[in-house]
Motif scaffolding. Sequence first.
Motif, PDB file in Angstrom:
ATOM      1  N   GLN A  48       0.833  -1.212   0.000  1.00 22.63           N
ATOM      2  CA  GLN A  48       0.000   0.000   0.000  1.00 22.63           C
ATOM      3  C   GLN A  48       0.861   1.253   0.000  1.00 22.63           C
ATOM      4  O   GLN A  48       0.554   2.231  -0.697  1.00 22.63           O
ATOM      5  CB  GLN A  48      -0.924   0.012   1.221  1.00 22.63           C
ATOM      6  CG  GLN A  48      -2.023  -1.023   1.179  1.00 22.63           C
ATOM      7  CD  GLN A  48      -2.737  -1.156   2.533  1.00 22.63           C
ATOM      8  OE1 GLN A  48      -2.260  -0.678   3.571  1.00 22.63           O
ATOM      9  NE2 GLN A  48      -3.888  -1.833   2.518  1.00 22.63           N
ATOM     10  N   GLU A  51       2.195   1.818  -3.442  1.00 23.37           N
ATOM     11  CA  GLU A  51       1.155   2.404  -4.297  1.00 23.37           C
ATOM     12  C   GLU A  51       0.947   3.882  -3.985  1.00 23.37           C
ATOM     13  O   GLU A  51       0.797   4.703  -4.885  1.00 23.37           O
ATOM     14  CB  GLU A  51      -0.171   1.659  -4.110  1.00 23.37           C
ATOM     15  CG  GLU A  51      -0.227   0.329  -4.796  1.00 23.37           C
ATOM     16  CD  GLU A  51      -1.575  -0.358  -4.607  1.00 23.37           C
ATOM     17  OE1 GLU A  51      -2.589   0.330  -4.383  1.00 23.37           O
ATOM     18  OE2 GLU A  51      -1.603  -1.598  -4.691  1.00 23.37           O
ATOM     19  N   GLU A  54       4.391   5.946  -4.879  1.00 15.94           N
ATOM     20  CA  GLU A  54       4.829   5.800  -6.267  1.00 15.94           C
ATOM     21  C   GLU A  54       6.331   6.034  -6.438  1.00 15.94           C
ATOM     22  O   GLU A  54       6.762   6.907  -7.202  1.00 15.94           O
ATOM     23  CB  GLU A  54       4.036   6.736  -7.174  1.00 15.94           C
ATOM     24  CG  GLU A  54       2.546   6.473  -7.155  1.00 15.94           C
ATOM     25  CD  GLU A  54       1.748   7.429  -8.027  1.00 15.94           C
ATOM     26  OE1 GLU A  54       2.277   8.506  -8.398  1.00 15.94           O
ATOM     27  OE2 GLU A  54       0.603   7.094  -8.334  1.00 15.94           O
TER      28      GLU A  54
END
Length: 154
Positions: A48, A51, A54
């Motif tokens: 997570q 994500e 990035e």
Amino acid sequence: MRRGRRLAFDVGDARIGVASCDPDGVLATPVETVPGRDVPAAHRRLGQLVEEYEPIEVIVGLPRSLSGGEGPAAGKIRGLAQELARGIAPIPVRLVDERMTTVTASQGLRASGVKSKKGRSVIDQAAAVVILQNALESERASGVAPGEGVQVVI
């Protein structure tokens, strides 16, 4: 120096310290401490974070002995890095030497007035900051990505 945010993980048995840097790779800052005993939950949380932030790459601290050798802890981290690399591909994962990072982080926190009992989870984040800052300085000095890349094995 490559442009882009990076994440760094200081992996321990109980906790995983996480740090990030700015897109210019100048300053590493603490992010959070992930509980590490529940391995599937820890891996989900790390995914997570990848994500969310990035990053152009993820740096994982590789524990070596003071002489530079690798013991069982390094083997465990190599396995975790391999699993992480599979889970976040195509984002590369790199292993960097983390010798003395926890000691450096602890000394810095003590100098700032943070008590060791209160600061255990903060120490993990601070160690991740030290790992990432060292990796950034290494790349800045050499022009080469720090440490060694983890090859994704399917």
